[in-house]
Design an enzyme around this catalytic site. Structure first.
Site, PDB file in Angstrom:
ATOM      1  N   LYS A   1       1.104  11.549   5.365  1.00 34.81           N
ATOM      2  CA  LYS A   1       1.463  10.439   6.272  1.00 34.81           C
ATOM      3  C   LYS A   1       2.009   9.244   5.474  1.00 34.81           C
ATOM      4  O   LYS A   1       3.015   8.641   5.832  1.00 34.81           O
ATOM      5  CB  LYS A   1       0.214  10.074   7.082  1.00 34.81           C
ATOM      6  CG  LYS A   1       0.264   8.827   7.934  1.00 34.81           C
ATOM      7  CD  LYS A   1      -0.488   7.635   7.361  1.00 34.81           C
ATOM      8  CE  LYS A   1      -1.929   7.842   7.034  1.00 34.81           C
ATOM      9  NZ  LYS A   1      -2.605   6.693   6.440  1.00 34.81           N
TER      10      LYS A   1
ATOM     11  N   LYS B   1       0.838  -1.217   0.000  1.00 37.67           N
ATOM     12  CA  LYS B   1       0.000   0.000   0.000  1.00 37.67           C
ATOM     13  C   LYS B   1       0.870   1.262   0.000  1.00 37.67           C
ATOM     14  O   LYS B   1       0.584   2.244  -0.701  1.00 37.67           O
ATOM     15  CB  LYS B   1      -0.918  -0.041   1.236  1.00 37.67           C
ATOM     16  CG  LYS B   1      -1.712   1.218   1.476  1.00 37.67           C
ATOM     17  CD  LYS B   1      -2.685   1.513   0.362  1.00 37.67           C
ATOM     18  CE  LYS B   1      -3.344   2.864   0.563  1.00 37.67           C
ATOM     19  NZ  LYS B   1      -4.051   3.321  -0.636  1.00 37.67           N
TER      20      LYS B   1
END
Ligand SMILES: NC(=O)C1=CN([C@@H]2O[C@H](COP(=O)(O)OP(=O)(O)OC[C@H]3O[C@@H](n4cnc5c(N)ncnc54)[C@H](OP(=O)(O)O)[C@@H]3O)[C@@H](O)[C@H]2O)C=CC1
Ligand SMILES: O=CCCC(=O)O
Length: 290
Positions: free
Chosen positions: A237, A169
């Site tokens: 992030k 991811k």
């Protein structure tokens, strides 16, 4: 089938609603409890704490903002660990492999089962059940969760050991964040050099670098419209976590590092809650150094 769902933000709300719509019984919890009410209207039950949700359901899905939220919901008072013995926990949040491993170890030590399952795809794919699911961890729990994954996504991958889903991811989002910056630079360059950026979108769409993101985000970016599907603070992030993965593996990532700086700049300008395409604004701002 009764499943738990923790975290009703942009993604969690769409995903839990989808499960309800397809006949799942869902017990929901959200830190801001008032956000559960909308799901109750779709047939959900409310759990007062993560622990009560886990106790009630055979397995519980989580969709939380970041590593600190993912850890807090598991390890804090009235958290997932309290009743995890014999139960499954499927964390679909985007976190780093280290966070996922900590959660996995703690759950296994208490007699529970853990699967990480971050997703590719944003708000609309979540609403339409078109996510891409990147799972890793307990294979039996993966098989048990597949009927839910088949509702939430168009394709599920089982990638082996815990950490592989998180890493996959982060690599995907690192590429996406870098592309978004190149795209923003290009739109700005087209405009400043006297071209029509709408024509640039048409040209891009007909060539070798045509892609869904340019197609989806381009028109709204030209209107300075950044209603959040994927909040910029979460994209930053992900860049930060991907760069840390690059550090661990001694991979030089100058393009991702530059993209991360642009997302940080956008956050410092107060754009963190807007869509990640708002990074475009940092390229439009006049350069005071020249
Ligand atoms: N939006 C997108 O397009 C995509 C997002 N993701 C990932 O999915 C995850 C969720 O994203 P998204 O739904 O957009 O994010 P949102 O910011 O919309 O929602 C975040 C959720 O996390 C909860 N939360 C935050 N901090 C804590 C905490 N300390 N304790 C408990 N709960 C907490 C929030 O609760 P509260 O309501 O109380 O604030 C909320 O339910 C992120 O990891 C993101 O990177 C993955 C794919 C696409
Ligand atoms: O993590 C967010 C991904 C957003 C997307 O895949 O469009």
């Amino acid at each position: 089938m009764e499943v738990g769902f923790l975290g009703l933000g942009i993604m969690g709300k769409a995903m839990a609603t989808n499960l309800l719509r397809h006949g799942f019984k869902v017990t929901v919890w959200n830190r801001t409890l008032s956000k559960c009410e909308e799901l109750v209207q779709h047939g959900a039950s409310i759990g007062e704490t993560p622990a009560t949700v886990v106790k009630k359901c055979k397995y519980t899905i989580a969709m939380l903002s970041d590593p600190s939220a993912a850890l807090s919901v598991v390890f804090d008072k009235d958290g997932v660990l309290d009743h995890i013995n014999g139960k499954g926990y499927v964390d679909m949040s985007t976190v780093d492999a280290d966070t996922s491993s900590k959660i996995s170890e703690a759950i296994k030590a208490k007699g529970g089962y853990f699967l990480e399952a971050p997703v590719s795809g944003s708000k609309k794919p979540a609403e339409d059940g078109q996510l891409v699911i990147l799972a890793a961890g307990d294979k039996a729990l993966y098989d048990e969760a597949l009927p839910a994954f088949d509702i939430l996504g168009k394709k599920s991958f089982f990638l082996g050991d815990v950490g592989n889903g998180a890493k996959m991811k982060l690599v995907v989002n690192m590429i996406m964040g870098s592309m978004m910056n190149a795209f923003s630079e290009g739109l700005t360059l087209a405009e400043r050099s006297g071209l029509n950026p709408a024509t640039l979108l048409d040209v891009l769409d007909l060539g070798a670098i045509s892609n869904g993101m340019f197609k989806l985000k381009g028109p709204t970016m030209l209107q300075n419209s950044y209603s959040p599907a994927f909040p910029l603070k979460h994209q930053q992030k992900d860049m930060r976590l991907a760069l840390a993965l690059g550090d661990e593996n001694a991979v030089s990532m100058p393009i991702a590092a530059a993209a991360n700086e642009a997302f940080k700049k956008a956050r410092s300008l107060g754009l963190g809650d807007l869509d990640f395409s708002a990074v475009h604004e940092t390229y439009k701002a006049p350069d005071r150094s020249s």
